[in-house]
Scaffold this motif. Structure first.
Motif, mmCIF file in Angstrom:
data_model
loop_
_atom_site.group_PDB
_atom_site.id
_atom_site.type_symbol
_atom_site.label_atom_id
_atom_site.label_comp_id
_atom_site.label_asym_id
_atom_site.label_seq_id
_atom_site.Cartn_x
_atom_site.Cartn_y
_atom_site.Cartn_z
ATOM 1 N N ASP A 27 39.813 0.304 -33.714
ATOM 2 C CA ASP A 27 39.412 0.046 -32.570
ATOM 3 C C ASP A 27 38.028 -0.548 -32.636
ATOM 4 O O ASP A 27 37.298 -0.549 -31.823
ATOM 5 N N LYS A 28 37.596 -0.945 -34.025
ATOM 6 C CA LYS A 28 36.341 -1.399 -34.136
ATOM 7 C C LYS A 28 36.435 -2.898 -34.519
ATOM 8 O O LYS A 28 37.523 -3.484 -35.099
ATOM 9 N N ALA A 29 35.523 -3.821 -33.672
ATOM 10 C CA ALA A 29 35.346 -5.124 -34.149
ATOM 11 C C ALA A 29 34.087 -5.536 -34.298
ATOM 12 O O ALA A 29 33.084 -4.905 -33.573
ATOM 13 N N LEU A 39 38.140 -8.572 -36.863
ATOM 14 C CA LEU A 39 39.116 -7.803 -36.071
ATOM 15 C C LEU A 39 39.649 -6.687 -37.163
ATOM 16 O O LEU A 39 39.654 -6.633 -38.219
ATOM 17 N N PRO A 40 40.232 -5.454 -36.416
ATOM 18 C CA PRO A 40 40.640 -4.421 -37.044
ATOM 19 C C PRO A 40 41.915 -4.762 -37.953
ATOM 20 O O PRO A 40 42.544 -5.689 -37.715
ATOM 21 N N SER A 41 41.787 -4.424 -39.333
ATOM 22 C CA SER A 41 43.048 -4.648 -40.261
ATOM 23 C C SER A 41 43.438 -3.341 -40.781
ATOM 24 O O SER A 41 44.635 -3.000 -40.359
ATOM 25 N N VAL A 99 24.338 -9.019 -34.270
ATOM 26 C CA VAL A 99 25.391 -8.445 -34.613
ATOM 27 C C VAL A 99 25.991 -7.648 -33.436
ATOM 28 O O VAL A 99 25.259 -6.893 -32.970
ATOM 29 N N VAL A 100 27.092 -7.927 -32.890
ATOM 30 C CA VAL A 100 27.829 -7.128 -31.783
ATOM 31 C C VAL A 100 28.843 -6.412 -32.466
ATOM 32 O O VAL A 100 29.860 -6.871 -33.051
ATOM 33 N N GLU A 101 28.878 -5.005 -32.217
ATOM 34 C CA GLU A 101 29.780 -3.932 -32.655
ATOM 35 C C GLU A 101 30.594 -3.605 -31.311
ATOM 36 O O GLU A 101 29.947 -3.079 -30.515
ATOM 37 N N TYR A 102 31.785 -3.850 -31.483
ATOM 38 C CA TYR A 102 32.657 -3.450 -30.277
ATOM 39 C C TYR A 102 33.370 -2.196 -30.536
ATOM 40 O O TYR A 102 34.056 -2.106 -31.818
ATOM 41 N N VAL A 103 33.898 -1.579 -29.474
ATOM 42 C CA VAL A 103 34.883 -0.615 -29.535
ATOM 43 C C VAL A 103 35.961 -1.191 -28.804
ATOM 44 O O VAL A 103 35.812 -1.466 -27.354
#
Length: 106
Positions: free
Chosen positions: A48-50, A41-43, A5-9
């Motif tokens: 800014d989180k994906a 993706l952000p909805s 699980v990769v959490e992106y900003v």
């Protein structure tokens, strides 16, 4: 099975670049023995989180895939999308094991 699980900003103004980056990595994971479950993706809410989720049959299979980073031209090209666009501000990887409904495990 192990799931990463990769959490992106992400930079919300560069979401198109992030989508290009994500599409390329989905292809690469699938080509190299994994199963990509997609990018989320952000909805609504935080813009800014994906997330990305992908699985490999074992940690050893994932580690074999990781040996291609920085060496394989396709991997280098995919990372270049991220690096040149600045679409990813930071990310964090976590490894999990899925608990699936019994009918999906068989």
């Amino acid at each position: 099975m192990i799931t990463c699980v990769v959490e992106y900003v992400v930079d919300p103004s560069k979401i198109d670049a992030f989508e290009r980056f994500g599409r390329r990595w989905m292809e690469l994971v699938d080509l190299h023995g994994g199963t990509h479950h997609g990018y989320f993706l952000p909805s609504e809410g935080a813009s800014d989180k994906a997330l990305a989720l992908f699985s490999f049959p074992s940690l050893a299979a994932y580690e074999q895939y990781r040996t291609l980073f920085g060496k394989d031209p396709d991997f280098i090209e995919a990372d270049r999308i991220r690096d040149e666009s600045g679409c990813v501000l930071r990310y964090e990887r976590t490894f999990m094991r899925p608990l699936l409904p019994e009918h999906a495990e068989g």
